[in-house]
Design a protein around this motif. Structure first.
Motif: not given
Ligand SMILES: [Mn+2]
Length: 411
Positions: A148, A165-168, A170, A185-187, A189
């Protein structure tokens, strides 16, 4: 549905089991007994929730009993979200980004990265404290595809190294305002943002609240980063926490003369400037801010040169103004400012390369407590004791635009 209820029995003599007492006196899935209001005792299996709690009973009771004792072990509850992460600061990296990533990697267990080549101040501090330069983020994202990424000292997309990559992402540990280009972010953090003078102050504080002592080199880097971001604890963004952490880190590193160290690192920072071209000076520490109101929408760049010798920089005004114009055009910015900050005298001058900059600056920096009206030169505005982009420069510009600033080109 859950695994509740199970079989019922009426058994008066059975005592209800207290879950949080008597650690290790039972095994998982052991039968539970509940007494109802009618006095009926119900025998059932533990639910999965109870099993989860029961599994942690030993640690929890150690934690509870240590809360008020001297042997309080906060390490029991350090969240592991950031473990193994790559810690990386912003583009056009600086002392705070580098020291913060080194400190965070040590504290949380991960690896530090640099988002761009280190500046001469950072190089001086790395050598002074005998620390290795962090690896390039471009290499680490490939070498550690599973790791992450925790951003330190920034959270705006404009400051993010494009290889990330913004997905990474955390986590974010930062001390900047959440402006309109904050990462999305989708999730959920891990977020640790505090209004302190430096991101390294947050890391130092986290070391101490977790009862950990940073190793000497890390402590030294964190201390120098706080001195850098707060202009030797004299700048307007300085908080009591920055002062407190410098005091503690000075003890850990046995630093007797903090002023001397600060002046050495500031000198190292300024020395680099002499060898730079005007375009390098203009792009070296530049951040952009986007605005959208009814009357004005666009992106304003704001470059800062922090130096112990501003006269030398201001003597190159003509070429700097040319480079500002050129850089504004190539980056498609609507405006681009350059503030030349004397970090010893705590005094600034603003270079304005076009009419928009002049119009915006003259309306943003006027009135009591702000600038002295300029000298005879209309492209330079004396900003007096204003020295901080974050606290002194951007807020008045933002306010001015929000209050309805509109620019009509003379053409
Ligand atoms: Mn910072």
């Amino acid at each position: 549905m859950s695994d509740f209820p199970m079989d019922y029995i009426s058994e008066d003599k059975i005592k209800p089991h207290r879950l949080m007492r008597g650690a290790s006196s039972f095994s998982l899935d052991e039968k539970m007994y509940t007494t109802t209001e009618e006095g009926l005792t119900i025998k059932r299996n533990r639910t999965s929730t109870e099993n989860e709690v029961a599994k942690r009973e030993k640690t929890a009771s150690a934690f509870v009993s240590s809360l008020n004792s001297e042997s309080f072990d906060v390490g029991l509850y350090i969240p592991s979200t950031l473990e193994g992460s790559i810690f990386v600061g912003h583009l056009v990296t600086d002392m705070d980004s580098i020291a913060g990533s080194i400190g965070a990697a040590d504290l949380y267990g991960g690896v530090s990265a640099r988002a761009s080549e280190v500046n001469s101040e950072t190089k001086f501090c790395l050598e002074y404290w005998g620390m290795a330069k962090p690896q390039k983020i471009e290499d680490l994202v490939i070498d550690r595809p599973e790791a992450g990424i925790c951003l330190v000292d920034h959270q705006q997309m404009s400051q993010l190294n494009p290889c990330i990559d913004v997905e990474r992402i955390v986590g974010v540990i930062d001390h900047h305002a959440l402006q309109n280009a904050t990462i999305v972010t989708d999730r959920p953090i891990y977020i640790d943002i505090r209004p302190w003078g430096s991101m390294s102050t947050i890391i130092a504080h986290n070391f101490f609240t977790l009862k950990k002592v940073p190793r000497r080199g890390v402590a030294g880097m964190l201390m120098c980063a706080i001195l850098s971001d707060t202009l030797n604890l004299q700048g307007p963004t300085t908080t009591d926490w920055d002062k407190a952490m410098v005091a503690v880190l000075a003890q850990i590193t046995d630093t007797v003369d903090i002023n001397l160290l600060a002046s050495k690192q500031f000198k190292a920072k300024s020395q680099e400037l002499a060898g730079l071209t005007s375009i390098q000076l203009v792009t070296g520490d530049q951040k952009s801010f986007s605005f959208k109101t009814e009357h004005f929408s666009g992106i304003i760049g704001f470059a800062v040169i922090e130096t112990t010798d501003d006269e030398v920089i201001l003597a190159r005004k003509t070429e700097l103004l040319e480079s500002l114009k050129e850089n504004k055009k190539s980056k498609n910015l609507d405006g681009l400012f350059l503030a030349v900050v004397n970090i010893v005298d705590l005094h600034s001058n603003l270079l304005m390369c076009d009419d928009l900059e002049k119009s915006l600056a003259f309306s943003a920096f006027k009135g009591d407590g702000y600038s002295h009206p300029s000298t005879a030169d209309p492209s330079v505005l004396d900003l007096g004791a204003l020295v901080s982009r974050k606290k002194d420069f951007i807020p008045p510009i933002t306010k001015c635009i929000k209050d309805g600033f509109a620019f009509c080109s003379a053409e």
